[in-house]
Design a protein around this motif. Structure first.
Motif, PDB file in Angstrom:
ATOM      1  N   LEU A  86       0.824  -1.211   0.000  1.00 13.13           N
ATOM      2  CA  LEU A  86       0.000   0.000   0.000  1.00 13.13           C
ATOM      3  C   LEU A  86       0.859   1.262   0.000  1.00 13.13           C
ATOM      4  O   LEU A  86       0.519   2.243  -0.664  1.00 13.13           O
ATOM      5  N   GLU A  87       1.982   1.230   0.710  1.00  8.85           N
ATOM      6  CA  GLU A  87       2.903   2.375   0.683  1.00  8.85           C
ATOM      7  C   GLU A  87       3.450   2.578  -0.724  1.00  8.85           C
ATOM      8  O   GLU A  87       3.543   3.702  -1.218  1.00  8.85           O
ATOM      9  N   ARG A  88       3.807   1.490  -1.374  1.00 10.56           N
ATOM     10  CA  ARG A  88       4.321   1.569  -2.750  1.00 10.56           C
ATOM     11  C   ARG A  88       3.226   2.082  -3.687  1.00 10.56           C
ATOM     12  O   ARG A  88       3.482   2.899  -4.564  1.00 10.56           O
ATOM     13  N   LEU A  89       1.999   1.624  -3.486  1.00 18.48           N
ATOM     14  CA  LEU A  89       0.874   2.096  -4.299  1.00 18.48           C
ATOM     15  C   LEU A  89       0.673   3.594  -4.115  1.00 18.48           C
ATOM     16  O   LEU A  89       0.398   4.305  -5.089  1.00 18.48           O
ATOM     17  N   GLU A  90       0.805   4.083  -2.894  1.00 19.93           N
ATOM     18  CA  GLU A  90       0.673   5.523  -2.652  1.00 19.93           C
ATOM     19  C   GLU A  90       1.714   6.308  -3.450  1.00 19.93           C
ATOM     20  O   GLU A  90       1.406   7.365  -4.012  1.00 19.93           O
ATOM     21  N   ILE A  91       2.928   5.809  -3.520  1.00 21.76           N
ATOM     22  CA  ILE A  91       3.975   6.465  -4.311  1.00 21.76           C
ATOM     23  C   ILE A  91       3.600   6.448  -5.783  1.00 21.76           C
ATOM     24  O   ILE A  91       3.700   7.464  -6.478  1.00 21.76           O
ATOM     25  N   ILE A  92       3.149   5.293  -6.270  1.00 22.68           N
ATOM     26  CA  ILE A  92       2.758   5.167  -7.679  1.00 22.68           C
ATOM     27  C   ILE A  92       1.643   6.154  -8.011  1.00 22.68           C
ATOM     28  O   ILE A  92       1.704   6.869  -9.026  1.00 22.68           O
ATOM     29  N   LEU A  93       0.634   6.212  -7.162  1.00 21.10           N
ATOM     30  CA  LEU A  93      -0.492   7.115  -7.413  1.00 21.10           C
ATOM     31  C   LEU A  93      -0.082   8.575  -7.317  1.00 21.10           C
ATOM     32  O   LEU A  93      -0.567   9.409  -8.088  1.00 21.10           O
ATOM     33  N   SER A  94       0.807   8.895  -6.413  1.00 19.63           N
ATOM     34  CA  SER A  94       1.304  10.268  -6.310  1.00 19.63           C
ATOM     35  C   SER A  94       2.035  10.665  -7.594  1.00 19.63           C
ATOM     36  O   SER A  94       1.843  11.762  -8.122  1.00 19.63           O
ATOM     37  N   LEU A  95       2.852   9.760  -8.104  1.00 19.89           N
ATOM     38  CA  LEU A  95       3.603  10.046  -9.333  1.00 19.89           C
ATOM     39  C   LEU A  95       2.663  10.186 -10.526  1.00 19.89           C
ATOM     40  O   LEU A  95       2.824  11.092 -11.347  1.00 19.89           O
ATOM     41  N   THR A  96       1.683   9.288 -10.633  1.00 17.53           N
ATOM     42  CA  THR A  96       0.801   9.323 -11.804  1.00 17.53           C
ATOM     43  C   THR A  96      -0.250  10.419 -11.709  1.00 17.53           C
ATOM     44  O   THR A  96      -0.449  11.170 -12.655  1.00 17.53           O
ATOM     45  N   ARG A  97      -0.912  10.514 -10.565  1.00 17.28           N
ATOM     46  CA  ARG A  97      -2.012  11.480 -10.424  1.00 17.28           C
ATOM     47  C   ARG A  97      -1.510  12.911 -10.236  1.00 17.28           C
ATOM     48  O   ARG A  97      -1.990  13.834 -10.883  1.00 17.28           O
ATOM     49  N   ASP A  98      -0.579  13.089  -9.316  1.00 16.42           N
ATOM     50  CA  ASP A  98      -0.143  14.439  -8.951  1.00 16.42           C
ATOM     51  C   ASP A  98       0.900  15.012  -9.901  1.00 16.42           C
ATOM     52  O   ASP A  98       0.900  16.208 -10.178  1.00 16.42           O
ATOM     53  N   LEU A  99       1.800  14.148 -10.375  1.00 14.80           N
ATOM     54  CA  LEU A  99       2.904  14.642 -11.201  1.00 14.80           C
ATOM     55  C   LEU A  99       2.761  14.300 -12.676  1.00 14.80           C
ATOM     56  O   LEU A  99       3.575  14.724 -13.488  1.00 14.80           O
ATOM     57  N   GLY A 100       1.781  13.481 -13.036  1.00 12.31           N
ATOM     58  CA  GLY A 100       1.549  13.157 -14.436  1.00 12.31           C
ATOM     59  C   GLY A 100       2.583  12.235 -15.054  1.00 12.31           C
ATOM     60  O   GLY A 100       2.761  12.218 -16.272  1.00 12.31           O
ATOM     61  N   VAL A 101       3.275  11.456 -14.238  1.00 17.15           N
ATOM     62  CA  VAL A 101       4.304  10.545 -14.735  1.00 17.15           C
ATOM     63  C   VAL A 101       3.620   9.311 -15.324  1.00 17.15           C
ATOM     64  O   VAL A 101       2.680   8.777 -14.731  1.00 17.15           O
ATOM     65  N   ASN A 102       4.083   8.869 -16.486  1.00 13.75           N
ATOM     66  CA  ASN A 102       3.510   7.650 -17.067  1.00 13.75           C
ATOM     67  C   ASN A 102       4.119   6.417 -16.402  1.00 13.75           C
ATOM     68  O   ASN A 102       5.062   6.521 -15.610  1.00 13.75           O
ATOM     69  N   LEU A 103       3.586   5.239 -16.699  1.00 13.25           N
ATOM     70  CA  LEU A 103       4.013   4.030 -16.002  1.00 13.25           C
ATOM     71  C   LEU A 103       5.470   3.673 -16.271  1.00 13.25           C
ATOM     72  O   LEU A 103       6.151   3.161 -15.379  1.00 13.25           O
ATOM     73  N   ALA A 104       5.962   3.970 -17.473  1.00 14.68           N
ATOM     74  CA  ALA A 104       7.383   3.724 -17.753  1.00 14.68           C
ATOM     75  C   ALA A 104       8.249   4.617 -16.854  1.00 14.68           C
ATOM     76  O   ALA A 104       9.266   4.170 -16.311  1.00 14.68           O
ATOM     77  N   GLY A 105       7.827   5.859 -16.686  1.00 18.44           N
ATOM     78  CA  GLY A 105       8.551   6.774 -15.805  1.00 18.44           C
ATOM     79  C   GLY A 105       8.474   6.339 -14.355  1.00 18.44           C
ATOM     80  O   GLY A 105       9.454   6.434 -13.614  1.00 18.44           O
ATOM     81  N   VAL A 106       7.314   5.838 -13.944  1.00 16.35           N
ATOM     82  CA  VAL A 106       7.151   5.339 -12.573  1.00 16.35           C
ATOM     83  C   VAL A 106       8.117   4.194 -12.328  1.00 16.35           C
ATOM     84  O   VAL A 106       8.778   4.130 -11.286  1.00 16.35           O
ATOM     85  N   GLU A 107       8.210   3.291 -13.284  1.00 11.46           N
ATOM     86  CA  GLU A 107       9.116   2.147 -13.141  1.00 11.46           C
ATOM     87  C   GLU A 107      10.558   2.623 -12.952  1.00 11.46           C
ATOM     88  O   GLU A 107      11.273   2.133 -12.066  1.00 11.46           O
ATOM     89  N   ILE A 108      10.985   3.576 -13.753  1.00 14.81           N
ATOM     90  CA  ILE A 108      12.355   4.095 -13.650  1.00 14.81           C
ATOM     91  C   ILE A 108      12.567   4.772 -12.297  1.00 14.81           C
ATOM     92  O   ILE A 108      13.580   4.556 -11.626  1.00 14.81           O
ATOM     93  N   ILE A 109      11.612   5.577 -11.873  1.00 17.00           N
ATOM     94  CA  ILE A 109      11.735   6.291 -10.593  1.00 17.00           C
ATOM     95  C   ILE A 109      11.809   5.293  -9.435  1.00 17.00           C
ATOM     96  O   ILE A 109      12.636   5.456  -8.524  1.00 17.00           O
ATOM     97  N   LEU A 110      10.979   4.269  -9.463  1.00 15.93           N
ATOM     98  CA  LEU A 110      11.002   3.277  -8.382  1.00 15.93           C
ATOM     99  C   LEU A 110      12.335   2.525  -8.354  1.00 15.93           C
ATOM    100  O   LEU A 110      12.878   2.245  -7.279  1.00 15.93           O
ATOM    101  N   LYS A 111      12.879   2.206  -9.536  1.00 13.07           N
ATOM    102  CA  LYS A 111      14.185   1.547  -9.587  1.00 13.07           C
ATOM    103  C   LYS A 111      15.276   2.466  -9.050  1.00 13.07           C
ATOM    104  O   LYS A 111      16.168   2.019  -8.315  1.00 13.07           O
ATOM    105  N   MET A 112      15.201   3.739  -9.401  1.00 10.39           N
ATOM    106  CA  MET A 112      16.196   4.692  -8.907  1.00 10.39           C
ATOM    107  C   MET A 112      16.094   4.842  -7.389  1.00 10.39           C
ATOM    108  O   MET A 112      17.118   4.917  -6.698  1.00 10.39           O
TER     109      MET A 112
END
Length: 126
Positions: A50-76
């Motif tokens: 759920l914590e990871r999901l919150e990060i994903i949703l923050s990136l996609t909803r709030d910052l407009g990051v696409n899923l490929a970008g989310v994957e890179i950010i999470l790896k970083m």
């Protein structure tokens, strides 16, 4: 006696985060979430998920990051955490071996390792 972590079903998580369950399945297919499974093959989400999901949703909803970008950010983020742990381990080793650890504001005196430019190789971050 081993205490089991609290888990949540896909419908409970979808309702809590106002998502369609298919969105959670998509995140799993894309490798962004990895819920465990029950014996009946039901997805079970932990508090860590759920914590990871919150990060994903923050990136996609709030910052407009696409899923490929989310994957890179999470790896970083994961790599940065690993590197921080390695730095802490190195500092602990230096302190234990009697070495001096310079303060953050002091200029470096010399490098730990010297290498000619032809010895340097690119590092794969992903």
């Amino acid at each position: 006696m081993k205490r089991r972590a609290k888990t949540y079903t896909i419908s409970a998580v979808a309702e809590q985060f106002e998502l369609h369950p298919q969105t959670l399945r998509l995140y799993e297919r894309e490798g962004l979430l990895k819920p465990s499974r029950s014996e009946g093959n039901t997805r079970l989400y932990t508090d860590t998920d759920l914590e990871r999901l919150e990060i994903i949703l923050s990136l996609t909803r709030d910052l407009g990051v696409n899923l490929a970008g989310v994957e890179i950010i999470l790896k970083m983020r994961r790599r940065m955490t690993e590197m921080q742990r390695q730095i802490e381990d190195l500092l602990a080793y230096v302190r234990e071996s009697g070495g001096e650890v310079p303060s953050a504001g002091s200029p470096p005196r010399e490098a730990l390792v010297r290498a000619a430019s032809n010895q340097l190789k690119p590092v794969d971050l992903f």
